[in-house]
Design a protein around this motif. Sequence first.
Motif, PDB file in Angstrom:
ATOM      1  N   THR A 172       0.826  -1.210   0.000  1.00 55.07           N
ATOM      2  CA  THR A 172       0.000   0.000   0.000  1.00 55.07           C
ATOM      3  C   THR A 172       0.855   1.251   0.000  1.00 55.07           C
ATOM      4  OG1 THR A 172      -1.738  -1.187   1.195  1.00 55.07           O
ATOM      5  CG2 THR A 172      -1.858   1.212   1.194  1.00 55.07           C
ATOM      6  N   THR A 173       1.888   1.288   0.819  1.00 55.53           N
ATOM      7  CA  THR A 173       2.725   2.493   0.884  1.00 55.53           C
ATOM      8  C   THR A 173       3.477   2.712  -0.423  1.00 55.53           C
ATOM      9  OG1 THR A 173       4.444   1.169   2.002  1.00 55.53           O
ATOM     10  CG2 THR A 173       2.993   2.507   3.384  1.00 55.53           C
ATOM     11  N   LEU A 174       3.967   1.641  -1.026  1.00 53.41           N
ATOM     12  CA  LEU A 174       4.680   1.809  -2.294  1.00 53.41           C
ATOM     13  C   LEU A 174       3.725   2.209  -3.415  1.00 53.41           C
ATOM     14  CD1 LEU A 174       7.259  -1.107  -2.202  1.00 53.41           C
ATOM     15  CD2 LEU A 174       7.744   1.331  -2.163  1.00 53.41           C
ATOM     16  N   TYR A 179       1.789   6.631  -6.775  1.00 55.98           N
ATOM     17  CA  TYR A 179       0.690   7.522  -7.153  1.00 55.98           C
ATOM     18  C   TYR A 179       1.088   8.981  -6.951  1.00 55.98           C
ATOM     19  CZ  TYR A 179      -3.723  10.061  -6.671  1.00 55.98           C
ATOM     20  OH  TYR A 179      -4.733  10.987  -6.781  1.00 55.98           O
ATOM     21  N   GLY A 180       1.681   9.292  -5.799  1.00 57.49           N
ATOM     22  CA  GLY A 180       2.092  10.664  -5.539  1.00 57.49           C
ATOM     23  C   GLY A 180       3.108  11.162  -6.556  1.00 57.49           C
ATOM     24  N   LEU A 181       4.099  10.332  -6.879  1.00 61.46           N
ATOM     25  CA  LEU A 181       5.101  10.728  -7.867  1.00 61.46           C
ATOM     26  C   LEU A 181       4.478  10.871  -9.255  1.00 61.46           C
ATOM     27  CD1 LEU A 181       8.122   8.485  -6.788  1.00 61.46           C
ATOM     28  CD2 LEU A 181       7.862  10.957  -6.465  1.00 61.46           C
ATOM     29  N   GLY A 182       3.508  10.010  -9.566  1.00 65.96           N
ATOM     30  CA  GLY A 182       2.830  10.113 -10.855  1.00 65.96           C
ATOM     31  C   GLY A 182       2.037  11.391 -10.987  1.00 65.96           C
ATOM     32  N   VAL A 183       1.408  11.838  -9.889  1.00 63.65           N
ATOM     33  CA  VAL A 183       0.679  13.111  -9.918  1.00 63.65           C
ATOM     34  C   VAL A 183       1.651  14.265 -10.090  1.00 63.65           C
ATOM     35  CG1 VAL A 183      -0.708  14.694  -8.518  1.00 63.65           C
ATOM     36  CG2 VAL A 183      -1.279  12.254  -8.584  1.00 63.65           C
ATOM     37  N   LEU A 184       2.788  14.202  -9.409  1.00 64.44           N
ATOM     38  CA  LEU A 184       3.784  15.259  -9.560  1.00 64.44           C
ATOM     39  C   LEU A 184       4.279  15.353 -11.003  1.00 64.44           C
ATOM     40  CD1 LEU A 184       5.929  14.749  -6.328  1.00 64.44           C
ATOM     41  CD2 LEU A 184       4.470  16.716  -6.855  1.00 64.44           C
ATOM     42  N   THR A 243       5.752   4.173   6.009  1.00 63.13           N
ATOM     43  CA  THR A 243       4.606   5.080   6.116  1.00 63.13           C
ATOM     44  C   THR A 243       5.017   6.514   5.858  1.00 63.13           C
ATOM     45  OG1 THR A 243       3.563   3.587   7.728  1.00 63.13           O
ATOM     46  CG2 THR A 243       2.753   5.854   7.647  1.00 63.13           C
ATOM     47  N   ALA A 244       6.186   6.894   6.370  1.00 62.32           N
ATOM     48  CA  ALA A 244       6.682   8.262   6.172  1.00 62.32           C
ATOM     49  C   ALA A 244       6.932   8.550   4.689  1.00 62.32           C
ATOM     50  CB  ALA A 244       7.959   8.476   6.981  1.00 62.32           C
ATOM     51  N   TRP A 245       7.472   7.581   3.962  1.00 59.74           N
ATOM     52  CA  TRP A 245       7.674   7.767   2.528  1.00 59.74           C
ATOM     53  C   TRP A 245       6.348   8.031   1.816  1.00 59.74           C
ATOM     54  CZ3 TRP A 245      11.733   8.794  -0.364  1.00 59.74           C
ATOM     55  CH2 TRP A 245      13.015   8.443   0.071  1.00 59.74           C
ATOM     56  N   ALA A 246       5.347   7.217   2.124  1.00 61.86           N
ATOM     57  CA  ALA A 246       4.049   7.366   1.469  1.00 61.86           C
ATOM     58  C   ALA A 246       3.388   8.678   1.844  1.00 61.86           C
ATOM     59  CB  ALA A 246       3.136   6.190   1.834  1.00 61.86           C
ATOM     60  N   VAL A 247       3.375   9.012   3.126  1.00 63.09           N
ATOM     61  CA  VAL A 247       2.741  10.257   3.582  1.00 63.09           C
ATOM     62  C   VAL A 247       3.458  11.458   2.998  1.00 63.09           C
ATOM     63  CG1 VAL A 247       2.263  11.689   5.602  1.00 63.09           C
ATOM     64  CG2 VAL A 247       1.797   9.237   5.688  1.00 63.09           C
ATOM     65  N   GLY A 248       4.795  11.432   3.016  1.00 66.93           N
ATOM     66  CA  GLY A 248       5.550  12.550   2.454  1.00 66.93           C
ATOM     67  C   GLY A 248       5.273  12.758   0.976  1.00 66.93           C
ATOM     68  N   LEU A 250       2.577  11.811  -0.695  1.00 67.24           N
ATOM     69  CA  LEU A 250       1.195  12.247  -0.893  1.00 67.24           C
ATOM     70  C   LEU A 250       1.001  13.710  -0.503  1.00 67.24           C
ATOM     71  CD1 LEU A 250      -0.808   9.133   0.382  1.00 67.24           C
ATOM     72  CD2 LEU A 250      -0.548   9.907  -1.984  1.00 67.24           C
ATOM     73  N   VAL A 251       1.609  14.131   0.589  1.00 72.17           N
ATOM     74  CA  VAL A 251       1.473  15.538   1.018  1.00 72.17           C
ATOM     75  C   VAL A 251       2.061  16.461  -0.039  1.00 72.17           C
ATOM     76  CG1 VAL A 251       2.269  17.243   2.694  1.00 72.17           C
ATOM     77  CG2 VAL A 251       1.365  15.046   3.485  1.00 72.17           C
ATOM     78  N   LEU A 252       3.254  16.144  -0.514  1.00 77.21           N
ATOM     79  CA  LEU A 252       3.884  16.983  -1.540  1.00 77.21           C
ATOM     80  C   LEU A 252       3.041  16.994  -2.816  1.00 77.21           C
ATOM     81  CD1 LEU A 252       6.250  18.679  -2.552  1.00 77.21           C
ATOM     82  CD2 LEU A 252       7.427  16.544  -3.164  1.00 77.21           C
ATOM     83  N   ALA A 253       2.599  15.826  -3.252  1.00 73.32           N
ATOM     84  CA  ALA A 253       1.802  15.759  -4.473  1.00 73.32           C
ATOM     85  C   ALA A 253       0.469  16.481  -4.307  1.00 73.32           C
ATOM     86  CB  ALA A 253       1.560  14.302  -4.864  1.00 73.32           C
ATOM     87  N   GLY A 254      -0.164  16.343  -3.137  1.00 76.36           N
ATOM     88  CA  GLY A 254      -1.436  17.017  -2.891  1.00 76.36           C
ATOM     89  C   GLY A 254      -1.301  18.524  -2.913  1.00 76.36           C
ATOM     90  N   LEU A 255      -0.221  19.043  -2.327  1.00 75.38           N
ATOM     91  CA  LEU A 255      -0.006  20.491  -2.328  1.00 75.38           C
ATOM     92  C   LEU A 255       0.225  21.013  -3.742  1.00 75.38           C
ATOM     93  CD1 LEU A 255       2.281  20.898   0.824  1.00 75.38           C
ATOM     94  CD2 LEU A 255      -0.132  21.555   0.590  1.00 75.38           C
ATOM     95  N   VAL A 256       1.026  20.282  -4.507  1.00 72.50           N
ATOM     96  CA  VAL A 256       1.287  20.707  -5.894  1.00 72.50           C
ATOM     97  C   VAL A 256       0.016  20.613  -6.721  1.00 72.50           C
ATOM     98  CG1 VAL A 256       2.529  20.124  -8.016  1.00 72.50           C
ATOM     99  CG2 VAL A 256       3.731  20.112  -5.812  1.00 72.50           C
ATOM    100  N   PHE A 257      -0.745  19.526  -6.564  1.00 75.26           N
ATOM    101  CA  PHE A 257      -1.972  19.329  -7.325  1.00 75.26           C
ATOM    102  C   PHE A 257      -2.994  20.430  -7.031  1.00 75.26           C
ATOM    103  CE2 PHE A 257      -6.251  17.373  -7.698  1.00 75.26           C
ATOM    104  CZ  PHE A 257      -6.223  17.037  -9.043  1.00 75.26           C
ATOM    105  N   SER A 258      -3.036  20.918  -5.789  1.00 72.92           N
ATOM    106  CA  SER A 258      -4.012  21.920  -5.413  1.00 72.92           C
ATOM    107  C   SER A 258      -3.684  23.318  -5.924  1.00 72.92           C
ATOM    108  CB  SER A 258      -4.147  21.964  -3.895  1.00 72.92           C
ATOM    109  OG  SER A 258      -2.942  22.447  -3.297  1.00 72.92           O
TER     110      SER A 258
END
Length: 262
Positions: A172-174, A179-184, A243-248, A250-258
């Motif tokens: 799940t974390t990977l 997903y986060g890197l793909g959004v970026l 978990t930290a890798w996944a959260v980090g 997602l947070v970065l990707a979410g901020l950029v996406f927004s």
Amino acid sequence: MKAAQAGFAVELFKFATCRPLWMLPLLTIGLTWALTYLSGLSEIAATGGDLAGSSAADNPLLYSAHPLPVEYQGFDMMNIGVVLMVALGALYAGSEYGTGLIRSSLIADPHRLRLFATRAALLGTVIGATAVLAMGVGTVIRHLALGDQGLSPLAFPPLVWRNLAGVALVWTTLGLLAYGLGVLARNPILPLVLIMPLVVGLGDFFATLWQPARYLPPAAGAALFGPLDASHLAPGSGALVMTAWAVGGLVLAGLVFSRRDV
């Protein structure tokens, strides 16, 4: 709450109607079950039905120095799923950009952070369920293949359940990190280029040469589903790092996406 539920239902419908997306979990489950069973039969044949008493010194058919401890039997197949779940996360992130569907998604739900979180939640749910189904049933299949040398599926020790939870966490974390890197990147290529080499063994190799590489994914989570050795983090630390890798990511990707234009 109703908006979030409606958004989740829409994303689930989109996921279910995109053949490459729903085929990857099914492929993961089918391959894991089949190869886990065949591997169990192969191990019994190689050891002559004596897992505990065999070693590579007296049995050239063994690939490793000793067979896996019985509590870890079946989890050697987890790499099949982790590769496909990374691919799923990357594809899920990049598919809407490639088709332009992301604009329609934003028209349906202009709240960008909510849309991003909904998609991430759906992906995490799908991957977690795939991991539990693939590896949970796969572990039962492996021990059935081992016969008298395996564990009773009705009396698995706590370590087996911990390994299953560890696999679900790593997959799940990977997948979410991909997903986060793909959004970026707005395409599936970047996560595949960055994560896939680590998944197929480069991360574990680096960890044996350079101690800080233990914190790279998925090497950080190796002890969550396999025997602990000196080159990897302890299970608790590995879970936190993964978990930290996944959260980090997602947070970065979410901020950029927004904030950026699509």
